[in-house]
Scaffold this motif. Structure first.
Motif, PDB file in Angstrom:
ATOM      1  N   GLY A 170     -29.691   7.523 -19.238  1.00 22.15           N
ATOM      2  CA  GLY A 170     -31.096   7.260 -18.360  1.00 22.15           C
ATOM      3  C   GLY A 170     -31.565   8.668 -17.820  1.00 22.15           C
ATOM      4  N   TRP A 171     -31.066   9.776 -18.030  1.00 24.00           N
ATOM      5  CA  TRP A 171     -31.422  11.129 -17.441  1.00 24.00           C
ATOM      6  C   TRP A 171     -32.042  11.976 -18.341  1.00 24.00           C
ATOM      7  N   GLU A 184     -27.539  27.098 -22.818  1.00 29.30           N
ATOM      8  CA  GLU A 184     -26.933  28.220 -21.543  1.00 29.30           C
ATOM      9  C   GLU A 184     -28.021  28.923 -21.364  1.00 29.30           C
ATOM     10  N   ALA A 193     -31.575  27.353 -20.275  1.00 23.02           N
ATOM     11  CA  ALA A 193     -31.761  27.038 -19.014  1.00 23.02           C
ATOM     12  C   ALA A 193     -31.796  28.246 -17.974  1.00 23.02           C
ATOM     13  N   PRO A 200     -34.348  24.222 -10.909  1.00 20.96           N
ATOM     14  CA  PRO A 200     -33.297  23.712 -11.567  1.00 20.96           C
ATOM     15  C   PRO A 200     -33.306  22.201 -11.670  1.00 20.96           C
ATOM     16  N   ILE A 210     -35.238  21.017 -14.784  1.00 20.10           N
ATOM     17  CA  ILE A 210     -34.770  21.417 -16.193  1.00 20.10           C
ATOM     18  C   ILE A 210     -33.672  20.449 -16.242  1.00 20.10           C
ATOM     19  N   ARG A 211     -33.746  19.509 -17.432  1.00 18.87           N
ATOM     20  CA  ARG A 211     -32.734  18.816 -18.005  1.00 18.87           C
ATOM     21  C   ARG A 211     -32.135  19.206 -19.331  1.00 18.87           C
ATOM     22  N   THR A 212     -30.906  19.053 -19.322  1.00 10.77           N
ATOM     23  CA  THR A 212     -30.235  19.545 -20.609  1.00 10.77           C
ATOM     24  C   THR A 212     -29.274  18.727 -21.172  1.00 10.77           C
ATOM     25  N   ARG A 240     -26.571  19.096 -24.462  1.00  7.11           N
ATOM     26  CA  ARG A 240     -25.961  20.212 -25.358  1.00  7.11           C
ATOM     27  C   ARG A 240     -25.090  19.532 -26.238  1.00  7.11           C
TER      28      ARG A 240
END
Lengths: 199, 244
Positions: free
Chosen positions: B104-105, B218, B221, B231, B234-236, B238
């Motif tokens: 949900g992020w 990395e 971002a 920050p 910014i959703r990451t 990987r």
């Protein structure tokens, strides 16, 4: 009754490797996090244990380094399905940090630089089950793996082992952390496959 | 968005496949009971062999919600345990188990009005494409910019759809090894210059979604924070080479 996927044979784990259900073994060290990697220097790093009455116990980097360290070798299990066997860490046991901390709390809410949080029962941090880890595989812990220091609670899914740890609030009542508030399980035992709420 | 109650394993039947690139295929599943999803969410796929051995992997949802139809785009992991099976051996009519949606992020909701910057490395495009498709499906007009980094043109996913484009969607390709003739940008890794030229300025406070291999995420971002993006915007997501 499981649904068979026709023609799927798969790869069994190597003998002696005990994988929790649904997991597979990796040999690299995947990185997962929800946002940019926080850059925290040793000079800026602080770790604060705060009890339910508001009493704070704070360690800076030098004080942490003065404490007797341990070198646990543990298996890691990530909720995203990978497991990594025999990882070598150095860190300070939470038992040592909790010595002399007076609390009736049953829960811990862990805070990270960058804003991440995760919750777990306090007893899961004690009795040799958890560390503030600052070295991995003989080297300083890299920022993308949570350096300079992360929590290490290897008997739970890895999202409980908060990277860039900066403190723990000791609480009388449980309070969901970041992923726990987004549908993940509140406890997260890999052996009982507690991935999501209701598992 | 916490899933409502317990997430159940659902039976998914493969009903179609599309080749997306030399190393990626989209699998179309019919999943009775599928509850719908948000752009950016993923599913767990469980495969069980005849002797009971079973393993799981997570895959990003590629499609916009469409009834009980679910599309995943699978990138081949050389020597992987699961992706070669899904790509080569799973035939229409075969069954897998699927559980979700999860997460949900790393999601974009159509009611979000802010500018959106999507930064994709390789098959990291998949969940971002779901955002593009959901935006298209609701006739959304949120200003989207997509920076898509691949090694070479043959690695691109969803080429016809991205070429067709959509109003208010800007797409920039970044090639790291080999570019098509006359491509305006020299080959090379994502740079701050790319993000300035093809992204949004930080003072617009765009929501940034970055997905790709760990090194790419990395780098992207930290370039974004270096350009002043907050920050928390910014959703990451990987993935490593161990996606199986």
């Amino acid at each position: 009754m499981a649904i068979i996927s026709r023609g799927f044979h798969g790869r069994r784990p190597a003998p002696g490797r005990d994988l929790p259900p649904g997991q597979y073994e990796v040999h690299d060290f995947p990185v997962l996090s929800a946002g940019p990697t926080p850059r925290v220097t040793h000079e800026d790093w602080k770790f604060t244990l705060r009890t339910e009455t508001g009493t704070e116990h704070t360690w800076d980097w030098a004080r942490l380094m003065e404490m007797p360290g341990e070198s646990p070798t543990v298996d890691l299990h990530c909720v995203t399905k990978w497991s990594k066997f025999g990882t070598r860490w150095e860190g300070v046991s939470l038992d040592l940090l909790m010595e002399g901390v007076e609390t009736a709390a049953e829960f811990a809410l862990v805070h990270s630089y960058g804003g991440y949080t995760t919750d777990l029962p306090l007893e899961d941090l004690l009795d040799g089950k958890a560390w503030i880890a600052h070295r991995y595989d003989g080297e300083e812990l890299a920022p993308e793996h949570g350096g300079p220091a992360r929590l290490l609670v290897p008997h739970l899914y890895l999202w409980k082992s908060a990277k860039w740890v900066r403190g723990i609030d000791l609480l009388l009542d449980d309070e969901p952390g970041f992923w726990e508030g987004l549908g993940y399980h509140s406890y997260g035992d890999p052996w009982r496959e507690q991935r999501y709420q209701g598992d | 968005m916490p899933p409502p109650g317990r997430l159940r394993w659902l039976v998914a039947e493969l009903v179609g496949r599309r080749t997306e690139s030399r190393t990626a295929r989209t699998l179309v599943f019919d999943v009775p009971g599928w509850p719908g999803h948000l752009a950016g969410q993923h599913v767990d796929v469980r495969l069980t062999a005849e002797d009971g051995y079973s393993t799981q992997r997570s895959y990003s949802l590629a499609s916009a919600p469409d009834g009980q139809r679910v599309e995943l785009t699978v990138q081949r992991v050389p020597d992987g345990e699961v992706s070669p099976y899904l790509m080569d051996d799973l035939e229409p009519g075969h069954l897998v188990e699927l559980r979700g949606p999860v997460g949900g992020w790393f999601v974009w909701r159509p009611e979000q009005r802010e500018h959106v910057l999507l930064v994709a490395g390789g098959s990291g495009l998949v969940p971002l494409m779901s955002m593009v498709r959901v935006r298209g499906a609701v006739d959304g007009r949120a200003p989207f910019r997509l920076l898509y980094s691949v090694r070479e043109p043959d690695d691109r996913l969803y080429v016809p759809e991205l070429l067709r484009g959509a109003p208010g969607l800007g797409t920039a390709y970044l090639y790291t090894r080999a570019a098509p003739p006359e491509h305006p940008r020299p080959v090379g890794r994502l740079s701050a210059d790319d993000l300035v030229r093809s992204g949004w300025p930080a003072d617009l406070r765009p929501m940034c979604y970055v997905c790709g291999p760990t090194g790419f995420v990395e780098a992207a971002a930290s370039l974004l924070t270096g350009l002043g993006h907050a920050p928390e915007r910014i959703r990451t997501e990987r993935f490593g080479p161990s996606g199986g």
